[in-house]
Design an enzyme around this catalytic site. Sequence first.
Site, PDB file in Angstrom:
ATOM      1  N   ASP A  69     -18.060 -87.560 -24.489  1.00 18.36           N
ATOM      2  CA  ASP A  69     -17.960 -87.994 -23.237  1.00 18.36           C
ATOM      3  C   ASP A  69     -17.579 -90.082 -23.603  1.00 18.36           C
ATOM      4  O   ASP A  69     -18.183 -90.619 -24.091  1.00 18.36           O
ATOM      5  CB  ASP A  69     -19.051 -87.819 -22.649  1.00 18.36           C
TER       6      ASP A  69
HETATM    7  C1  LIG Z   1     -11.292 -97.305 -21.671  1.00 16.35           C
HETATM    8  C2  LIG Z   1     -10.673 -96.061 -21.906  1.00 16.35           C
HETATM    9  C3  LIG Z   1     -11.077 -94.523 -21.996  1.00 16.35           C
HETATM   10  N1  LIG Z   1      -9.849 -93.861 -22.371  1.00 16.35           N
HETATM   11  C4  LIG Z   1     -10.636 -92.592 -22.104  1.00 16.35           C
HETATM   12  C5  LIG Z   1     -11.432 -91.610 -23.370  1.00 16.35           C
HETATM   13  C6  LIG Z   1     -11.452 -90.301 -21.690  1.00 16.35           C
HETATM   14  O1  LIG Z   1     -10.651 -89.630 -23.076  1.00 16.35           O
HETATM   15  C7  LIG Z   1     -11.626 -91.160 -20.856  1.00 16.35           C
HETATM   16  C8  LIG Z   1     -13.012 -90.899 -20.414  1.00 16.35           C
HETATM   17  O2  LIG Z   1     -13.101 -88.981 -20.150  1.00 16.35           O
HETATM   18  P1  LIG Z   1     -14.063 -88.117 -20.591  1.00 16.35           P
HETATM   19  O3  LIG Z   1     -14.974 -87.549 -19.582  1.00 16.35           O
HETATM   20  O4  LIG Z   1     -14.904 -88.484 -21.979  1.00 16.35           O
HETATM   21  O5  LIG Z   1     -12.887 -87.583 -21.263  1.00 16.35           O
HETATM   22  P2  LIG Z   1     -11.651 -86.042 -21.064  1.00 16.35           P
HETATM   23  O6  LIG Z   1     -12.291 -86.076 -19.262  1.00 16.35           O
HETATM   24  O7  LIG Z   1     -10.483 -87.296 -21.053  1.00 16.35           O
HETATM   25  O8  LIG Z   1     -11.689 -85.270 -21.838  1.00 16.35           O
HETATM   26  P3  LIG Z   1     -13.276 -83.787 -21.966  1.00 16.35           P
HETATM   27  O9  LIG Z   1     -13.818 -84.384 -21.461  1.00 16.35           O
HETATM   28  O10 LIG Z   1     -12.620 -82.698 -22.708  1.00 16.35           O
HETATM   29  O11 LIG Z   1     -13.980 -84.915 -23.437  1.00 16.35           O
HETATM   30  O12 LIG Z   1     -11.019 -92.205 -20.921  1.00 16.35           O
HETATM   31  C9  LIG Z   1      -8.846 -93.975 -23.049  1.00 16.35           C
HETATM   32  O13 LIG Z   1      -8.147 -93.485 -23.541  1.00 16.35           O
HETATM   33  N2  LIG Z   1      -8.663 -95.338 -23.224  1.00 16.35           N
HETATM   34  C10 LIG Z   1      -9.954 -96.598 -22.670  1.00 16.35           C
HETATM   35  O14 LIG Z   1      -9.373 -97.764 -23.555  1.00 16.35           O
END
Ligand SMILES: Cc1cn([C@H]2C[C@H](O)[C@@H](COP(=O)(O)OP(=O)(O)OP(=O)(O)O)O2)c(=O)[nH]c1=O
EC number: 3.6.1.9
Length: 199
Positions: A69
Amino acid sequence: MKTIVLASGSPRRKKLLDQLQIPFKVKISTVEEQYDDALAPADIVQMLASRKAEDVAQTFEDALIIGADTIVVFRETILEKPCSSEAARQMLMQLSEDTHSVVTGVSLYKKAPGKKSRIHTFFEETKVTFGNLNADDVQRYVASGSPMDKAGAYGIQDNYGSIFVKRIEGDYNTVVGFPLYAFYQVMQDFAPEYLTAQK
Ligand SMILES: Cc1cn([C@H]2C[C@H](O)[C@@H](COP(=O)(O)OP(=O)(O)OP(=O)(O)O)O2)c(=O)[nH]c1=O
């Protein structure tokens, strides 16, 4: 047969884990991402990562399940995924010319027949400094739709998103959502059998 399962629907996490060149499955958890705001960011991401891993672990007998997460923290406020284009625009402008933290928690849940399940959870933090954001650039990025599934409304790996980032301190992959370096270190200690079994 031992199976590695990534408990995530994030295509970025899948791509990063792919880089280790070990076979794995993807099964998305159905847990609600709810938490108490009073908790420290590191505790929030570790709690959510372990809940995702535990949820998916219910359907496997002999496996290593990986949950993760990511949240963005700016001036002690947690920025989640934006709920609208306007919220995304405001979030990005708020981060302009300042430094925020991206915190990612990872949880490894190991299940084997006849053995007690074991769980190891850790987090990594990377500080990201944005330059002076131009309103037109932000508008163009928001219009691309890309900020909507990302904590803090940006992807450091995105077209446009990447041009906001002036400097980072910490692992780049922590910002993308999966701290690969730390993960590999933990794997060698916590679940080396999953690395050797695949070679
Ligand atoms: C700050 C930042 C975040 N993110 C993404 C990472 C995570 O996928 C998302 C945060 O949400 P999360 O809840 O961590 O993940 P998710 O909902 O995409 O997937 P799952 O819960 O099924 O594992 O933001 C990027 O891709 N690049 C970035 O620079």
